[in-house]
Design a protein around this motif. Structure first.
Motif, PDB file in Angstrom:
ATOM      1  N   ALA A  91       0.345  -0.645   0.175  1.00  0.00           N
ATOM      2  CA  ALA A  91      -0.303  -0.010   0.243  1.00  0.00           C
ATOM      3  C   ALA A  91       0.954   1.188  -0.193  1.00  0.00           C
ATOM      4  O   ALA A  91       1.521   1.156   0.580  1.00  0.00           O
ATOM      5  N   LEU A  92       0.202   2.406  -0.696  1.00  0.00           N
ATOM      6  CA  LEU A  92       1.242   3.517  -0.808  1.00  0.00           C
ATOM      7  C   LEU A  92       0.527   4.417  -0.788  1.00  0.00           C
ATOM      8  O   LEU A  92      -0.754   4.825  -1.219  1.00  0.00           O
ATOM      9  N   ILE A  93       0.494   5.464   0.385  1.00  0.00           N
ATOM     10  CA  ILE A  93      -0.575   6.072   1.181  1.00  0.00           C
ATOM     11  C   ILE A  93       0.238   7.486   1.163  1.00  0.00           C
ATOM     12  O   ILE A  93       1.306   8.022   1.220  1.00  0.00           O
ATOM     13  N   GLY A  94      -0.230   8.768   0.463  1.00  0.00           N
ATOM     14  CA  GLY A  94       0.693  10.417   0.521  1.00  0.00           C
ATOM     15  C   GLY A  94       0.481   9.960   2.045  1.00  0.00           C
ATOM     16  O   GLY A  94      -0.793  10.397   2.971  1.00  0.00           O
ATOM     17  N   GLY A  95       1.436  11.074   2.362  1.00  0.00           N
ATOM     18  CA  GLY A  95       1.388  11.998   3.886  1.00  0.00           C
ATOM     19  C   GLY A  95       1.225  13.238   3.568  1.00  0.00           C
ATOM     20  O   GLY A  95       2.086  14.052   3.159  1.00  0.00           O
ATOM     21  N   LEU A  96       0.379  14.383   3.935  1.00  0.00           N
ATOM     22  CA  LEU A  96       0.090  16.363   4.222  1.00  0.00           C
ATOM     23  C   LEU A  96       0.590  15.809   5.667  1.00  0.00           C
ATOM     24  O   LEU A  96       1.694  17.146   5.196  1.00  0.00           O
ATOM     25  N   GLN A  97       1.522  15.888   7.006  1.00  0.00           N
ATOM     26  CA  GLN A  97       1.900  16.444   7.050  1.00  0.00           C
ATOM     27  C   GLN A  97       3.049  15.679   7.129  1.00  0.00           C
ATOM     28  O   GLN A  97       4.208  16.795   8.014  1.00  0.00           O
ATOM     29  N   SER A  98       3.547  14.173   7.176  1.00  0.00           N
ATOM     30  CA  SER A  98       4.900  13.842   7.085  1.00  0.00           C
ATOM     31  C   SER A  98       5.036  14.457   5.745  1.00  0.00           C
ATOM     32  O   SER A  98       6.589  14.141   5.662  1.00  0.00           O
ATOM     33  N   ASN A  99       4.802  15.230   5.054  1.00  0.00           N
ATOM     34  CA  ASN A  99       5.263  15.507   3.536  1.00  0.00           C
ATOM     35  C   ASN A  99       6.445  14.605   2.948  1.00  0.00           C
ATOM     36  O   ASN A  99       7.619  14.141   2.360  1.00  0.00           O
ATOM     37  N   ASP A 100       5.380  12.950   2.841  1.00  0.00           N
ATOM     38  CA  ASP A 100       6.502  11.991   2.066  1.00  0.00           C
ATOM     39  C   ASP A 100       4.736  10.625   1.598  1.00  0.00           C
ATOM     40  O   ASP A 100       4.156  11.250   1.886  1.00  0.00           O
ATOM     41  N   ILE A 101       5.870   9.670   1.430  1.00  0.00           N
ATOM     42  CA  ILE A 101       5.142   8.891   0.148  1.00  0.00           C
ATOM     43  C   ILE A 101       4.845   7.640   1.737  1.00  0.00           C
ATOM     44  O   ILE A 101       6.347   7.248   2.226  1.00  0.00           O
ATOM     45  N   ILE A 102       3.994   6.636   2.368  1.00  0.00           N
ATOM     46  CA  ILE A 102       3.634   6.049   3.506  1.00  0.00           C
ATOM     47  C   ILE A 102       4.183   4.647   2.937  1.00  0.00           C
ATOM     48  O   ILE A 102       2.974   4.813   1.841  1.00  0.00           O
ATOM     49  N   ARG A 103       4.908   3.737   2.875  1.00  0.00           N
ATOM     50  CA  ARG A 103       4.970   2.529   2.170  1.00  0.00           C
ATOM     51  C   ARG A 103       4.165   1.043   2.983  1.00  0.00           C
ATOM     52  O   ARG A 103       5.072   1.414   4.183  1.00  0.00           O
ATOM     53  N   LEU A 104       3.867   0.448   2.807  1.00  0.00           N
ATOM     54  CA  LEU A 104       2.923  -0.953   4.230  1.00  0.00           C
ATOM     55  C   LEU A 104       3.020  -2.093   3.568  1.00  0.00           C
ATOM     56  O   LEU A 104       2.823  -2.151   2.284  1.00  0.00           O
ATOM     57  N   ARG A 105       3.517  -2.863   3.964  1.00  0.00           N
ATOM     58  CA  ARG A 105       3.906  -3.587   3.660  1.00  0.00           C
ATOM     59  C   ARG A 105       2.891  -4.977   4.382  1.00  0.00           C
ATOM     60  O   ARG A 105       2.559  -4.753   5.234  1.00  0.00           O
ATOM     61  N   MET A 106       2.068  -5.449   3.479  1.00  0.00           N
ATOM     62  CA  MET A 106       0.958  -6.368   4.297  1.00  0.00           C
ATOM     63  C   MET A 106       1.474  -7.347   4.145  1.00  0.00           C
ATOM     64  O   MET A 106       1.206  -7.933   2.540  1.00  0.00           O
TER      65      MET A 106
ATOM     66  N   ARG B 278       8.804   5.036   5.032  1.00  0.00           N
ATOM     67  CA  ARG B 278       9.003   6.657   3.776  1.00  0.00           C
ATOM     68  C   ARG B 278       9.667   6.907   3.227  1.00  0.00           C
ATOM     69  O   ARG B 278      11.348   6.696   3.125  1.00  0.00           O
ATOM     70  N   HIS B 279       9.180   7.247   1.976  1.00  0.00           N
ATOM     71  CA  HIS B 279      10.337   7.619   0.611  1.00  0.00           C
ATOM     72  C   HIS B 279       9.685   9.260   0.513  1.00  0.00           C
ATOM     73  O   HIS B 279       8.719   9.705   0.677  1.00  0.00           O
ATOM     74  N   VAL B 280      10.296   9.446  -0.262  1.00  0.00           N
ATOM     75  CA  VAL B 280      10.716  10.894  -0.557  1.00  0.00           C
ATOM     76  C   VAL B 280      10.509  11.909   0.579  1.00  0.00           C
ATOM     77  O   VAL B 280       9.240  12.677   0.441  1.00  0.00           O
ATOM     78  N   GLN B 281      11.097  12.191   1.303  1.00  0.00           N
ATOM     79  CA  GLN B 281      10.878  12.496   3.057  1.00  0.00           C
ATOM     80  C   GLN B 281      11.341  14.156   2.829  1.00  0.00           C
ATOM     81  O   GLN B 281      12.003  14.610   1.209  1.00  0.00           O
ATOM     82  N   GLY B 282       9.964  15.312   2.482  1.00  0.00           N
ATOM     83  CA  GLY B 282      10.605  16.574   2.089  1.00  0.00           C
ATOM     84  C   GLY B 282       9.786  17.101   0.935  1.00  0.00           C
ATOM     85  O   GLY B 282       9.582  18.265   0.633  1.00  0.00           O
ATOM     86  N   VAL B 283       9.555  16.313   0.186  1.00  0.00           N
ATOM     87  CA  VAL B 283       8.816  16.459  -1.185  1.00  0.00           C
ATOM     88  C   VAL B 283       7.553  17.411  -1.215  1.00  0.00           C
ATOM     89  O   VAL B 283       6.715  18.295  -1.994  1.00  0.00           O
ATOM     90  N   GLY B 284       7.143  17.634   0.317  1.00  0.00           N
ATOM     91  CA  GLY B 284       5.566  18.061   0.049  1.00  0.00           C
ATOM     92  C   GLY B 284       4.608  17.299   0.216  1.00  0.00           C
ATOM     93  O   GLY B 284       4.577  16.482   1.213  1.00  0.00           O
ATOM     94  N   ARG B 285       3.482  18.390   0.654  1.00  0.00           N
ATOM     95  CA  ARG B 285       1.888  17.539   1.605  1.00  0.00           C
ATOM     96  C   ARG B 285       1.245  16.890  -0.207  1.00  0.00           C
ATOM     97  O   ARG B 285       0.973  17.290  -1.052  1.00  0.00           O
ATOM     98  N   VAL B 286       1.955  15.482   0.737  1.00  0.00           N
ATOM     99  CA  VAL B 286       1.615  14.711  -0.641  1.00  0.00           C
ATOM    100  C   VAL B 286      -0.463  14.260  -1.017  1.00  0.00           C
ATOM    101  O   VAL B 286      -0.824  13.430   0.663  1.00  0.00           O
ATOM    102  N   ARG B 287      -1.054  14.542  -1.649  1.00  0.00           N
ATOM    103  CA  ARG B 287      -2.678  14.840  -1.187  1.00  0.00           C
ATOM    104  C   ARG B 287      -3.067  13.143  -2.058  1.00  0.00           C
ATOM    105  O   ARG B 287      -4.031  12.772  -1.784  1.00  0.00           O
ATOM    106  N   GLN B 288      -2.609  13.096  -3.569  1.00  0.00           N
ATOM    107  CA  GLN B 288      -2.654  12.156  -3.840  1.00  0.00           C
ATOM    108  C   GLN B 288      -1.137  10.981  -4.734  1.00  0.00           C
ATOM    109  O   GLN B 288      -0.665  11.466  -5.118  1.00  0.00           O
ATOM    110  N   VAL B 289      -1.786   9.775  -4.375  1.00  0.00           N
ATOM    111  CA  VAL B 289      -0.184   9.039  -5.391  1.00  0.00           C
ATOM    112  C   VAL B 289      -0.836   8.474  -6.119  1.00  0.00           C
ATOM    113  O   VAL B 289      -1.762   7.188  -5.656  1.00  0.00           O
ATOM    114  N   GLN B 290      -0.406   7.907  -7.432  1.00  0.00           N
ATOM    115  CA  GLN B 290      -1.077   6.386  -8.167  1.00  0.00           C
ATOM    116  C   GLN B 290       0.460   6.078  -8.975  1.00  0.00           C
ATOM    117  O   GLN B 290       1.433   7.008  -8.960  1.00  0.00           O
TER     118      GLN B 290
END
Length: 414
Positions: free
Chosen positions: A347-362, A372-384
């Motif tokens: 699962a890949l989830i945008g982080g608004l406050q954390s400014n990154d992409i959160i990846r979860l292994r299921m 956490r990836h691309v930390q500091g990229v900005g408020r990630v609203r959507q990832v596709q």
């Protein structure tokens, strides 16, 4: 008007993005594992997970260098992101604009024909999705904050056909309205996911934030704080058949749904903002109650417990996973591309406050690791996931951007 893609002077890898974030003073971004080491807010009131692995999963091992390329910048609070069959992207901006952007950075003028939106605060134009048969039908769907008069508004779902010259929407029809309308500018939701049959859509809805309307999340005769299922063309109700509930309701007890996707398991997954802490990832099953505001992890923003401070109650579902403190999670997808072979099904989830992409292994419906990836990229609203396997994200800011994330080159120049 067009804008051209602007590559960064040097593609940023995870490590360089973290260094940039640290230089900008972004809390928790300078050390990759900080997200898993900070004591949760819930500890202040004695909250504990309901089961092992429900929060603060182990950090996923294995570094990967990621390059970032800004495709377009200067977008005003972009919110929705959908790939067209030819690889271009539809992007919505909250003030009520919809644009087409190429991977080379060519950006269209706003597409005409959208209905009026209430763009105050968190309102405006939100989700955009494309029909599975878009090449033939040219049909899209969107959600928006619909003005209802007297400062009231509510989430609405509409559909229309993109004209052949791509300048306007035709056959526009609002097919569904959230009820009751409310004088609030917060918590509209509102992600759209197609059912596996391709004929119905799920829509995740917010509960409008204020203390009075949020109680409606437990009211089966209201669609505040619910997930609904409707016919994609007509809006006809196709819910879970909950006794005493409105016919479109699929599940209830949600706060503010911000991300949604069909999982590899063929089941709907949605995430939602918690209060101060307690962001949730939920595996959605028909007819179930996910608890808000009766049970929750996290605290009121002003401090203190939410209602009775309960985190569990019979008849209410536990989140598969929760975060405390909150990264302000947003749009989500499950990885199914070729570029990142080791990420299949994550699962890949945008982080608004954390400014990154959160990846979860299921594994077996549970979270077993977090990165956490691309930390500091900005408020990630959507990832596709793009058709070539790269990631595309939008940053929800006054000067937001469409960013491509790919594997860094392995020749030592990245």
């Amino acid at each position: 008007m067009t804008r051209t893609a602007r590559p960064l002077p040097k593609p940023r890898t995870i490590s360089s993005a973290i260094a940039l974030a640290a230089s900008l003073g972004l809390a928790g971004a300078a050390v990759a594992q900080d997200f898993n080491e900070v004591a949760p807010h819930g500890a202040e009131v004695g909250q504990t997970p309901a089961f092992e692995g429900q929060t603060r999963a182990p950090v996923l091992e294995g570094d990967v260098d990621l390059a970032q390329e800004i495709i377009v910048e200067g977008l005003e609070h972009p919110w929705g992101l959908a790939e067209l069959p030819d690889g271009r992207w539809l992007v919505s901006e909250r003030p009520g604009r919809l644009r087409i952007i190429t991977t080379e950075g060519e950006m269209s003028e706003p597409i005409e024909g959208l209905p009026e939106v209430d763009a105050r605060d968190q309102g405006g134009l939100h989700e955009i999705v494309v029909a599975p048969d878009f090449e033939e039908s040219r049909r899209i769907w969107w959600t928006y904050a619909e003005p209802r008069g007297n400062d009231e508004n509510g989430t609405a779902v509409a559909t229309g056909v993109l004209s052949e010259d791509e300048t306007s929407l035709e056959e526009v029809e609002r097919i569904w309205q959230q009820q009751p309308a409310w004088a609030s500018t917060k918590h509209f939701g509102a992600r759209i996911v197609f059912d596996e049959d391709g004929e119905h859509i799920f829509v995740g809805l917010g509960e409008r934030s204020d203390p009075e309307p949020r109680e409606y999340a437990q009211d089966p005769q209201s669609t505040l704080g619910k997930i609904i299922r409707i016919n994609a063309l007509t809006g006809e109700a196709a819910g879970a058949g909950i006794e005493g509930a409105l016919p479109e309701i699929w599940s209830m007890g949600h706060r503010n749904i911000q991300g949604a996707a069909m999982g590899p398991d063929g089941v709907l997954w949605m995430n939602e903002h918690g209060p101060r802490g307690g962001d949730e990832l939920n595996r959605i099953e028909a007819g179930l109650n996910y608890g808000w505001p009766v049970i929750t992890y996290g605290l009121e923003y002003a401090g203190g417990e939410v209602n009775e401070g309960l985190t569990a109650q019979e008849g209410m579902e536990q989140p598969v996973y929760y975060w405390d403190p909150s990264p302000a999670i947003s749009g989500m997808t499950f990885y199914d591309g070729e570029m990142f072979a080791d990420w299949q099904g994550d699962a890949l989830i945008g982080g608004l406050q954390s400014n990154d992409i959160i990846r979860l292994r299921m594994e077996d419906g549970q979270v077993v690791g977090e990165a956490r990836h691309v930390q500091g990229v900005g408020r990630v609203r959507q990832v596709q996931v793009a058709s070539d396997g790269a990631l595309m994200l939008i940053t929800d800011e006054e000067e937001g951007a469409l960013v491509r994330v790919s594997l860094a080159e392995e020749d030592g120049d990245a």
